[in-house]
Design an enzyme around this catalytic site. Structure first.
Site, PDB file in Angstrom:
ATOM      1  N   CYS A   2      -5.446  15.203 -29.444  1.00  0.00           N
ATOM      2  CA  CYS A   2      -6.774  15.507 -28.934  1.00  0.00           C
ATOM      3  C   CYS A   2      -7.459  14.210 -28.513  1.00  0.00           C
ATOM      4  CB  CYS A   2      -7.613  16.168 -30.014  1.00  0.00           C
ATOM      5  SG  CYS A   2      -6.775  17.531 -30.795  1.00  0.00           S
ATOM      6  N   ARG A  27      -5.194  13.954 -23.004  1.00  0.00           N
ATOM      7  CA  ARG A  27      -4.660  14.021 -24.366  1.00  0.00           C
ATOM      8  C   ARG A  27      -4.622  15.451 -24.906  1.00  0.00           C
ATOM      9  NH1 ARG A  27      -4.743   9.029 -26.813  1.00  0.00           N
ATOM     10  NH2 ARG A  27      -4.569  10.056 -28.810  1.00  0.00           N
ATOM     11  N   TRP A  74      -6.253  19.837 -28.340  1.00  0.00           N
ATOM     12  CA  TRP A  74      -4.889  20.352 -28.152  1.00  0.00           C
ATOM     13  C   TRP A  74      -4.577  21.067 -29.461  1.00  0.00           C
ATOM     14  CZ3 TRP A  74      -0.006  19.924 -30.394  1.00  0.00           C
ATOM     15  CH2 TRP A  74       1.061  20.331 -29.597  1.00  0.00           C
ATOM     16  N   ASN A 100      -8.796  14.263 -34.669  1.00  0.00           N
ATOM     17  CA  ASN A 100      -7.469  14.320 -34.044  1.00  0.00           C
ATOM     18  C   ASN A 100      -6.457  14.075 -35.147  1.00  0.00           C
ATOM     19  OD1 ASN A 100      -5.169  14.007 -32.479  1.00  0.00           O
ATOM     20  ND2 ASN A 100      -5.665  11.893 -31.909  1.00  0.00           N
ATOM     21  N   GLY A 101      -5.562  15.027 -35.381  1.00  0.00           N
ATOM     22  CA  GLY A 101      -4.569  14.859 -36.437  1.00  0.00           C
ATOM     23  C   GLY A 101      -4.345  16.176 -37.150  1.00  0.00           C
ATOM     24  N   GLU A 481      15.973  13.033 -16.891  1.00  0.00           N
ATOM     25  CA  GLU A 481      14.569  12.742 -16.594  1.00  0.00           C
ATOM     26  C   GLU A 481      14.070  13.607 -15.430  1.00  0.00           C
ATOM     27  OE1 GLU A 481      12.081  11.510 -17.801  1.00  0.00           O
ATOM     28  OE2 GLU A 481      10.755  10.888 -16.194  1.00  0.00           O
ATOM     29  N   LYS A 485      11.003  16.257 -15.633  1.00  0.00           N
ATOM     30  CA  LYS A 485       9.839  16.247 -14.736  1.00  0.00           C
ATOM     31  C   LYS A 485       9.606  17.638 -14.168  1.00  0.00           C
ATOM     32  CE  LYS A 485       8.266  13.419 -15.632  1.00  0.00           C
ATOM     33  NZ  LYS A 485       8.627  12.322 -16.482  1.00  0.00           N
ATOM     34  N   GLU A 488       8.364  20.245 -16.910  1.00  0.00           N
ATOM     35  CA  GLU A 488       7.020  20.076 -17.469  1.00  0.00           C
ATOM     36  C   GLU A 488       5.926  20.317 -16.436  1.00  0.00           C
ATOM     37  OE1 GLU A 488       5.846  16.245 -19.089  1.00  0.00           O
ATOM     38  OE2 GLU A 488       7.156  15.206 -17.707  1.00  0.00           O
ATOM     39  N   HIS A 504      32.596  22.064 -18.646  1.00  0.00           N
ATOM     40  CA  HIS A 504      32.793  22.529 -20.021  1.00  0.00           C
ATOM     41  C   HIS A 504      31.795  23.628 -20.396  1.00  0.00           C
ATOM     42  CE1 HIS A 504      35.746  19.428 -20.763  1.00  0.00           C
ATOM     43  NE2 HIS A 504      34.935  18.572 -20.163  1.00  0.00           N
ATOM     44  N   LYS A 603      -0.770  14.183 -23.116  1.00  0.00           N
ATOM     45  CA  LYS A 603      -0.184  12.910 -22.714  1.00  0.00           C
ATOM     46  C   LYS A 603       0.371  12.136 -23.901  1.00  0.00           C
ATOM     47  CE  LYS A 603       0.672   9.503 -19.877  1.00  0.00           C
ATOM     48  NZ  LYS A 603       1.889   9.678 -19.051  1.00  0.00           N
TER      49      LYS A 603
HETATM   50  O1  M6R Z   1       3.769   7.504 -24.737  1.00  0.00           O
HETATM   51  P1  M6R Z   1       5.228   7.690 -24.904  1.00  0.00           P
HETATM   52  O2  M6R Z   1       6.038   6.961 -23.877  1.00  0.00           O
HETATM   53  O3  M6R Z   1       5.714   7.364 -26.284  1.00  0.00           O
HETATM   54  O4  M6R Z   1       5.471   9.229 -24.672  1.00  0.00           O
HETATM   55  C1  M6R Z   1       6.722   9.811 -24.888  1.00  0.00           C
HETATM   56  C2  M6R Z   1       6.768  11.221 -24.367  1.00  0.00           C
HETATM   57  O5  M6R Z   1       5.836  12.030 -25.030  1.00  0.00           O
HETATM   58  C3  M6R Z   1       6.495  11.285 -22.867  1.00  0.00           C
HETATM   59  O6  M6R Z   1       7.378  10.493 -22.146  1.00  0.00           O
HETATM   60  C4  M6R Z   1       6.596  12.744 -22.373  1.00  0.00           C
HETATM   61  O7  M6R Z   1       7.908  13.209 -22.487  1.00  0.00           O
HETATM   62  C5  M6R Z   1       6.100  12.850 -20.931  1.00  0.00           C
HETATM   63  N1  M6R Z   1       5.263  13.992 -20.774  1.00  0.00           N
HETATM   64  C6  M6R Z   1       7.217  12.978 -19.954  1.00  0.00           C
HETATM   65  O8  M6R Z   1       6.768  13.055 -18.654  1.00  0.00           O
END
Ligand code: M6R
Length: 608
Positions: A2, A27, A74, A100-101, A481, A485, A488, A504, A603
């Site tokens: 959050c 966040r 969140w 937050n937590g 990766e 992308k 998400e 496989h 984020k």
């Molecule tokens: O801030 P960080 O690099 O530690 O974050 C790691 C992941 O949470 C972050 O890369 C997440 O997978 C992204 N949404 C990917 O686009």
């Protein structure tokens, strides 16, 4: 996850809070709320949805007061409802807090407090903290009551609290959830991260775990929970507020993809010595163990993890050092075996990811030297490691990480040169890598010019709901990766897979409705990739290929080709990922989705 902001000072609090939390919205963004303390007590509003929904709800209303708190949620405990939105208050509506937590023992605490007569309005874990402070107020000062309450909590918190009958005081506290205090002139702004305070000040104090800050209009102090006053270092943030704006781009994600070239430039500036085939990473200089290291354990999450996987290939191939990369959420649960001479390397854009931090703590507790590659200066991971390298790419706001990946892989190239040259790597090889790395920003610029073509491609494939991303060696992490992308941003099924592994199992999914995206530059595994492409074509699977400029062979097999310029094999991921980022972006936009704030995500993942 959050975002929280608190304000005490000379200005009207609400505009400062609304602007600050808007910068933190990445966040968490399922609901939001604030509490303002003015002459006529506390006024609070909450709303389900984004900050814009809250802004709309309060339009035309007046909330005057120079102390206040705000929160963008969140959800963890309790559904996404107005009642569960923060801030939460005690029975008397005197104590208000944003958190937050996760309060892990909230059920026990709630039961105890209910038995004492407290009545709860929400389903959240957070609300118990407000009641706990209320309970502790008996015969104590505000700050003493907060510290006593916090001692009873098991779990994580970054929180900011106000009390209606103490208008001159704001209290902030932290345990495993990031929190900093912006030190303005005659004002303090508490926030989950720096982007919320930049407009007001660049001077900050980072709270550490188990610390509490008491802020008044005339000064501040930082205490531990035993009420011992602590000396805290002041940090200066070198980001400008402009960096946290879209600057004409429709989305942060697109802006940040287009910042790729500068990301590489900023991450490598002053760190390359091409004539000596060497690199210089000031942050790691003090760490003598690195040069002698027998092995490197890389741990990270999501995109940063895939950058680590690319780093693993580089370091093993060019520096001849054993490397193991693991997702941080698994690392500490699998009882990692540390050997003498191992170094632990955490990679994290935010520097706040709870899983990465937990893995790091595990390594540190076992006496392993810990280093990091982090973007956010002063973040928890950066402060917790013995040495580290900052990415210097400015804030990354889009939830989908883009420029951070490019920068992290560039830093792995620098690290490979550094470690390699202290071992067997020749001057010629060191020079070659350094010279090629210097050219990368301009090569990315060439790829970015294809954004419109990639947009057309994304529209062409917009109706498909399954994608297989395939790569080998350096481009296997890129396949993962690319798939991450797309899923998400667009909520469609996308799977990364080693092209050699396809036969496989995953090949069973292939038919004319299941496109494959092959990352197939002309490198040491090129011929194998071409064979795998033929296998997909034989099963009528549509193929998009990312290939090296001028590759005619691929054009004959694939339905669509996106070309990238030639570079050294180990550096191809920095280029090949860019079309995949653009494809995911345009695909999400074509489907009408909010690409900067995809559903269910945040984020900075500060809970485990
Ligand atoms: O801030 P960080 O690099 O530690 O974050 C790691 C992941 O949470 C972050 O890369 C997440 O997978 C992204 N949404 C990917 O686009």
């Amino acid at each position: 996850m959050c975002g929280i902001v608190g304000y005490i000072g000379k200005e009207e609090a609400l505009p400062v809070l609304m602007e600050g939390v808007k910068n933190l919205e990445y966040r968490g963004y399922d609901s939001a709320g604030f509490a303002i303390l003015g002459d006529d007590g506390v006024k609070s509003e909450k709303s389900v949805g984004k900050i814009s929904a809250l802004a709309e709800k309060i339009s035309g209303k007046r909330f005057s007061g120079k102390t206040g708190i705000i929160h963008s949620r969140w959800a963890t405990h309790g559904g996404v409802t107005e009642k569960n939105a923060h801030p939460h208050s005690d029975c008397g509506g005197t104590i208000w807090l944003a958190h937050n937590g996760i309060v892990e023992n909230y059920k026990e605490l709630k039961k105890e407090l209910s038995e004492k007569g407290h009545s709860f309005k929400s389903e959240t874990d957070t609300e118990v903290i407000a009641h706990l402070i209320e309970e502790e107020m008996e015969g104590k000062s505000f700050e003493n009551a907060v510290s006593s309450a916090l001692k009873k909590i098991k779990g994580t918190y970054g929180l900011v609290v106000l009390k209606s009958d103490e208008p001159g005081t704001l209290i902030a506290a932290r345990n495993f959830s990031p929190l900093l205090i912006g030190l303005g002139e005659g004002e303090y702004i508490v926030a989950s991260d720096a982007t919320a305070v930049l407009k007001h000040t660049k001077n900050v104090v980072y709270l550490d775990d188990g610390e509490m800050a008491v802020l008044t209009k005339s000064g501040h102090k930082v205490l531990d929970l035993e009420m011992n006053q602590l000396e805290k270092e002041h940090h200066v943030i070198d980001w400008s507020p402009e960096l946290a704006k879209k600057n004409g781009y429709p989305h942060f994600m697109l802006k940040e993809i287009f910042e790729g070239p500068e990301a590489v430039e900023n991450s490598t500036r002053g760190r390359l010595i091409p004539e000596e085939g060497m690199s210089k990473l000031g942050g790691l200089e003090s760490l003598t163990e690195l040069k002698e290291a027998k092995g490197i354990l890389i741990s990270a999450c999501g995109t940063a993890y895939y950058a680590g996987r690319v780093g693993e290939y580089m370091l093993e191939e060019y520096a001849g050092i054993p490397v193991e990369t693991d997702v941080a959420s698994e690392f500490r649960y699998r009882k990692p075996v540390f050997r003498d001479g191992d170094i632990f390397l955490a990679v994290s854009q935010s520097g706040e990811t709870a899983d990465t931090l937990a893995a790091l703590r595990e390594a540190k507790e076992k006496g392993v030297p810990v280093v990091s590659i982090v973007n956010v200066v002063g973040s928890t991971i950066a402060r917790y490691t013995d040495a580290g390298v900052y990415q210097h790419i400015g804030p990354e706001i889009g939830v989908a990480s883009t420029k951070a990946f490019i920068s992290q892989v560039s830093i792995f190239a620098l690290l490979t040169i550094l470690v390699g040259r202290h071992r067997e790597m020749s001057l010629v090889t060191g020079r070659r890598i350094a010279e090629e790395l210097e050219k990368i920003p301009d090569l990315i610029r060439l790829i970015l010019k294809q954004s419109k073509n990639i947009e057309a491609l994304a529209r062409k494939y917009q109706k498909f709901v399954n994608f297989l991303y395939l790569g080998r060696k350096y481009n296997l992490p890129v396949a993962y990766e690319g798939a991450l992308k797309l899923k998400e941003i667009s909520y469609v099924h996308a799977e990364g897979c080693g092209a050699g592994e396809m036969k496989h199992g995953p090949i069973a999914m292939i038919d004319e409705n299941f496109p494959s995206i092959f990352i197939a530059p002309q490198d040491s595994v090129y011929e194998k990739m071409v064979s795998n492409m033929e296998e997909v074509k034989a099963r009528r699977g549509p193929i998009i290929a990312v290939a090296t400029e001028g590759d005619k062979k691929i054009k004959e097999i694939a339905d669509d080709v996106i070309y990238i310029p030639k570079t050294l094999e180990m550096l191809t991921p920095i280029l090949s990922v860019v079309p995949l980022q653009l494809f995911a972006y345009h695909f999400g936009v074509a489907r009408g989705l909010d690409v900067d704030q995809p559903r269910n995500l945040a984020k900075s993942v500060t809970v485990e």
